[in-house]
Motif scaffolding. Structure first.
Motif, mmCIF file in Angstrom:
data_model
loop_
_atom_site.group_PDB
_atom_site.id
_atom_site.type_symbol
_atom_site.label_atom_id
_atom_site.label_comp_id
_atom_site.label_asym_id
_atom_site.label_seq_id
_atom_site.Cartn_x
_atom_site.Cartn_y
_atom_site.Cartn_z
ATOM 1 N N THR A 21 -0.970 -5.230 4.037
ATOM 2 C CA THR A 21 -2.281 -5.417 5.032
ATOM 3 C C THR A 21 -3.033 -7.069 4.666
ATOM 4 N N VAL A 26 0.785 -1.319 -0.154
ATOM 5 C CA VAL A 26 -0.031 -0.145 -0.182
ATOM 6 C C VAL A 26 0.823 1.280 0.035
ATOM 7 N N SER A 35 -7.838 -0.714 1.362
ATOM 8 C CA SER A 35 -7.120 0.650 1.391
ATOM 9 C C SER A 35 -7.480 1.613 0.050
ATOM 10 N N MET A 69 -6.371 3.204 5.239
ATOM 11 C CA MET A 69 -6.523 1.843 5.381
ATOM 12 C C MET A 69 -7.925 1.651 6.162
#
Length: 392
Positions: free
Chosen positions: A99, A74, A105, A80
């Motif tokens: 993540t 990301v 995100s 997020m």
């Protein structure tokens, strides 16, 4: 006289219009070469409403893990959002990171038009709305489509900056008061040990009794919430770990929920039954409904005092028992049978009540309700800035 409230331009924008959404994934633990790398990887537990750095990583993974799993990097300063387990939890990553699949995100946001903290704060205000739309038989969640449809007020960037400045200053004041209260919380825990000793070794020789003999797990679900519309709806994110203080909740009507919640009264305590919040226990002084991720528990009068029981259920002694029973990947929750199987030392009810009276005196010293006042003011300010998207 100029209004202190930002001047909205009469327009709303959806989260989907702000940028692209990007899902995450979890590298397989069967591949040790995926770990001990340099790339931060997080799950929803790390989402803190503010900024995340490398030190907030749950794990550090390798480039090979990124290449050979569903997780993706990301870009820094993306937003997020938790879509499962911690639905509606938000953070901004200060560094590039990966993540889990429980997080979506928002990337590629135009920084010339949008203050990302403004978007984050708006999403935090919308968290109860997102949580109310969660669905799923085992782990409830929302889809990225639901997230992208959420609307926030579109205001000029200078007004966004001012909103962020006002709300962050207010959050700092709340944080300062919380720090002052830590000493009082420590006093309560110290008094508990002084009165009841070490629960695990039962140093005072109190009788060990099964949970079901002194408390009722009240799972009578309300399928029609019409009688509760003006009452609070408590989610597990509304319960503060360690102290059980309640904040951030709204009424049933405001959250738009219609069924599937547990009613509670001021005689109940509310216990979070879902990982990783198994030490969350609240003592409401009002009636309402709670999330199905929590249990309303009613101590039996004359057998157990709810203040004593709450302190036990926040303790390491209780967690040591309950954690192994909630660790299954497909069902990371405590079921009623597991909780009913817990046994603990039960001192005479008179001694439990003495402890409850001590806690009540400490509560009166909590800055005369200053924390409650600041939390209420914070909620009012959030609503003042962001609720236009719900009412236009």
């Amino acid at each position: 006289m100029k209004s202190s409230k930002p001047q909205f331009v009469g327009k709303k924008v959806t989260i989907g219009e702000l940028g692209k959404t990007q899902s995450g994934g979890t590298p397989s633990s069967k591949h040790p070469e995926f770990f001990n790398g340099s790339i931060p990887w997080i799950g929803t537990t790390a989402l803190n409403g503010k900024f995340l750095g490398k030190n907030d990583a749950v794990k550090l993974i390798t480039e090979e893990a990124v290449a050979k799993s569903a997780t993706k990097i990301v870009p820094e300063k993306s937003i997020m959002v938790g879509i499962r387990v911690g639905v509606g939890k938000v953070a901004i990553n200060a560094v590039p990171m990966c993540t889990s699949q429980d997080i979506v995100s928002i990337v590629g946001i135009d920084e010339a038009s949008w203050n990302k903290e403004y978007i984050s704060l708006a999403l935090q205000y919308k968290a109860p709305l997102l949580a109310a739309q969660a669905q799923g038989a085992t782990i409830a969640g929302i889809t990225s489509k639901t997230l992208k449809a959420i609307e926030i007020p579109a205001i000029p960037i200078n007004e966004q900056n001012r909103v962020v400045d006002i709300l962050r200053k207010l959050e700092n004041q709340v944080g300062f008061v919380r720090k002052q209260l830590c000493g009082l919380d420590a006093l309560v825990k110290s008094r508990f040990v002084e009165m009841f000793g070490d629960l695990k070794s039962d140093t005072n020789g109190w009788p060990i009794k099964p949970f079901e003999t002194f408390a009722i797990i009240d799972t009578h679900m309300a399928n029609d919430l019409t009688p509760y519309l003006d009452m609070p709806h408590i989610g597990i994110d509304s319960i503060e770990s360690g102290t059980g203080r309640l904040s951030g909740y709204r009424t049933v009507a405001e959250d738009g929920i219609i069924s599937g919640k547990y009613p509670f009264t001021p005689e109940h305590l509310i216990y979070s039954k879902i990982r990783p919040s198994l030490n969350k226990v609240a003592l409401p002084d009002f009636s309402g409904v709670c999330s199905s991720d929590a249990y309303p528990i009613l101590p039996i009068a004359g057998e157990c005092n709810r203040v004593y029981l709450a302190e036990v259920m926040r303790s390491a002694y209780f967690l040591e028992y309950i954690l192994p029973l909630s660790g299954r990947a497909q069902m990371p929750k405590v079921n009623k049978k597991a909780l009913s199987g817990f046994s603990m030392p039960l001192p005479p009810i008179e001694l439990q009540q003495q402890f409850a009276a001590f806690v009540a005196q400490v509560d009166k010293s909590r800055f005369g309700g200053m924390l409650h006042l600041l939390n209420s003011l914070s909620g009012i300010m959030h609503a003042s800035f962001f609720s236009v998207a719900d009412t236009d």
